[in-house]
Each structure stands twice: as C-alpha cells, then as structure tokens.
Design an enzyme around this catalytic site. Structure first.
Site, short mmCIF file in Angstrom:
data_model
loop_
_atom_site.label_atom_id
_atom_site.label_comp_id
_atom_site.label_asym_id
_atom_site.label_seq_id
_atom_site.Cartn_x
_atom_site.Cartn_y
_atom_site.Cartn_z
N GLN A 1 0.81 -1.22 0.00
CA GLN A 1 0.00 0.00 0.00
C GLN A 1 0.84 1.26 0.00
OE1 GLN A 1 -3.07 -0.05 3.01
NE2 GLN A 1 -3.74 -2.08 2.38
N1 LIG Z 1 -6.82 -17.55 -5.38
C1 LIG Z 1 -5.69 -17.05 -4.89
N2 LIG Z 1 -5.73 -16.06 -3.97
C2 LIG Z 1 -4.57 -15.57 -3.51
C3 LIG Z 1 -3.33 -16.07 -3.94
N3 LIG Z 1 -2.34 -15.37 -3.31
C4 LIG Z 1 -2.96 -14.49 -2.53
N4 LIG Z 1 -4.30 -14.60 -2.63
C5 LIG Z 1 -5.29 -13.78 -1.93
O1 LIG Z 1 -5.09 -12.44 -2.28
C6 LIG Z 1 -5.29 -11.58 -1.17
C7 LIG Z 1 -4.04 -10.76 -0.90
O2 LIG Z 1 -2.98 -11.60 -0.51
P1 LIG Z 1 -1.75 -11.06 0.35
O3 LIG Z 1 -0.75 -12.16 0.40
O4 LIG Z 1 -2.21 -10.52 1.65
O5 LIG Z 1 -1.27 -9.87 -0.58
P2 LIG Z 1 -0.04 -8.86 -0.34
O6 LIG Z 1 0.64 -8.71 -1.65
O7 LIG Z 1 0.79 -9.32 0.79
O8 LIG Z 1 -0.81 -7.51 0.00
P3 LIG Z 1 -0.26 -6.27 0.89
O9 LIG Z 1 0.24 -6.82 2.17
O10 LIG Z 1 -1.45 -5.38 1.07
O11 LIG Z 1 0.80 -5.60 0.09
C8 LIG Z 1 -5.68 -12.50 0.00
O12 LIG Z 1 -7.06 -12.55 0.08
C9 LIG Z 1 -5.11 -13.84 -0.42
O13 LIG Z 1 -5.81 -14.91 0.15
C10 LIG Z 1 -3.31 -17.12 -4.91
O14 LIG Z 1 -2.28 -17.61 -5.37
N5 LIG Z 1 -4.53 -17.56 -5.34
#
Ligand SMILES: Nc1nc2c(ncn2[C@@H]2O[C@H](COP(=O)(O)OP(=O)(O)OP(=O)(O)O)[C@@H](O)[C@H]2O)c(=O)[nH]1
Ligand SMILES: [Mg+2]
Length: 225
Positions: A57
C-alpha cells in the site's frame, strides 16, 4: 552457504505475504494487508535467503529497503486487469532506480489457480514490456499460485541460477557490472586515501595515534588503484 537478501515487492493484494507463508509453511494461510513488513529467513539449496515482504500500500516506502539487497521478487496479481497498469508503473520505477541497476529480478505472476481470470505469461510480459527491460537487466519470470504452492520454488530457482552465474563471473551485462565495480573501487580507494592522510598527519604531529576508523567495504581483497 550463501546469504542473500531478497525483497518481495508488488502492489497491495498481489499475494506477497501469501507467497512468503507458503514458502515458510508449505501451506496457504489467510493474510491481512501488510502494514510495515514481514521478514523470514529460509534455507534453500545452498542459499540462506532473508525475504523482506514489504506492504504494497505504501509503495513510496519501498526505497528504504533497497540497501544491500541481492534480488527483487516482484509479485503481480495475474488476474487483476485493472491494476496491471499501476503494476507496470511501479515496475518501471524500480528499473529506473539507480541503486538497483545491478539487481536481478524475478517476476512472479501470482494466482494462477484462478484459471479463468489468470492471464498468460506472454500477455503479461507484453503488458509489462519485459522483453524491453531484459535488454539491460536480468529478469526471470514465472507463473505461480500462493494457494497451491505451484511455481514459487521454480521461480526462486531461476533467481538462484542468476546468482550462480554471477558467482562464476558470468554477468549477462558485463559492461554495467564493470562500470559499477570501478565506481565502487574508486570510492573505496578515495576513502582509504583519506584514512592514510589522516594517519600521516597524526605522525607528523609527533607520535602515533591510531584513530579508530572502521570501514566495511562489503568486499574482500580490495585492490587500491
Ligand atoms: N486464489 C488465490 N488467492 C490468492 C493467492 N495469493 C494471494 N491470494 C489472496 O489475495 C489476497 C491478498 O494476498 P496477500 O498475500 O495478503 O497480498 P499482499 O501482496 O501481501 O498484499 P499487501 O500486504 O497489502 O501488500 C488475500 O485474500 C489472499 O488470500 C493465490 O495464489 N490464489
Ligand atoms: Mg502483505
């Protein structure tokens, strides 16, 4: 064992933390948006990797983590059409950053399990202009799913291949590597010169006073020019 510091970057919701947890625990875990960062040290093959997962973010804060890193894993949500343009902007910003000139990238196109929405590697590469970027940067690319675990380690292995090649002295962009090496050497010999003259001044003033001057060059066997 080789130590590598790796930054996990990408827009919010791309799946960085999910990928990190899948790598650590071998399973998909629920996440919350990352405020700040998660750090995990994992051993794979002959590499001890410290992975820094920085919240997506606050992209403006990423630069605070650029110091002394060895690689960037740039995570993209392969299903999110709307955010691709923003992802491309951030990717380009990283490519333009002077402190990252020599840093190899691994792009992970995440969420491949959502087969209907997930775009192909070819299309995503085109949207990000990866081929153009590859003219002056080592960039590995893989599709993956943090949900199933598929493709993550395969991608990491591609990054490790780059580390291995460089370890053996085979840099894909030798001119760039040499240029940066020379600059580094110059600034190191300049610092060594300054230390020498300050020691000389002290002995001229009668007596040897050794100043506590600790320097870390980050490299062994530094030759003075
Ligand atoms: N279907 C699916 N959903 C995923 C996958 N990877 C992450 N998600 C979903 O995507 C959303 C964001 O995942 P995060 O791992 O929290 O994303 P992030 O990049 O760390 O996000 P920030 O911490 O805000 O920067 C969550 O609801 C996860 O469950 C995937 O490979 N497949
Ligand atoms: Mg996160």
């Amino acid at each position: 064992m080789f130590e590598k510091r790796i930054l996990l970057l990408g827009l919010d919701n791309a799946g960085k933390t999910s990928i990190l947890f899948q790598m650590r625990d071998n399973q998909f875990k629920q996440t919350v948006p990352t405020i700040g960062l998660n750090i995990e040290s994992l051993t794979h093959k002959r590499y001890m990797m410290t992975l820094w997962d920085v919240g997506g973010q606050a992209t403006k804060l990423w630069k605070h983590y650029f110091d002394k890193i060895d690689g960037i894993v740039f995570v993209i949500d392969s299903t999110d059409e709307e955010k691709l343009l923003f992802a491309r902007d951030e990717f380009n910003r990283l490519l333009r950053d002077e402190s990252l000139t020599l840093i190899p990238f691994l792009i992970l196109y995440n969420k491949s399990d959502m087969a209907e929405k997930s775009r192909s590697v070819e299309e995503l590469n085109g949207r990000l202009d990866v081929e153009k970027a590859r003219k002056e940067r080592e960039i590995a690319v893989n599709k993956c799913s943090a949900q199933t675990g598929e493709g993550i380690w395969e991608g990491i292995d591609l990054l490790i291949e780059i580390f291995e090649r460089r370890k053996n002295g085979a840099h894909l962009f030798p001119d760039l590597a040499n240029q940066s090496q020379q600059q580094e050497d110059k600034s190191i010999s300049k610092s060594l010169g300054m230390i020498k003259s300050s020691v000389a001044q002290d002995s001229e003033n009668g007596g040897i006073s050794v100043k506590e001057t600790k320097m870390s060059t980050g490299r062994d066997n530094v030759k003075e020019q």
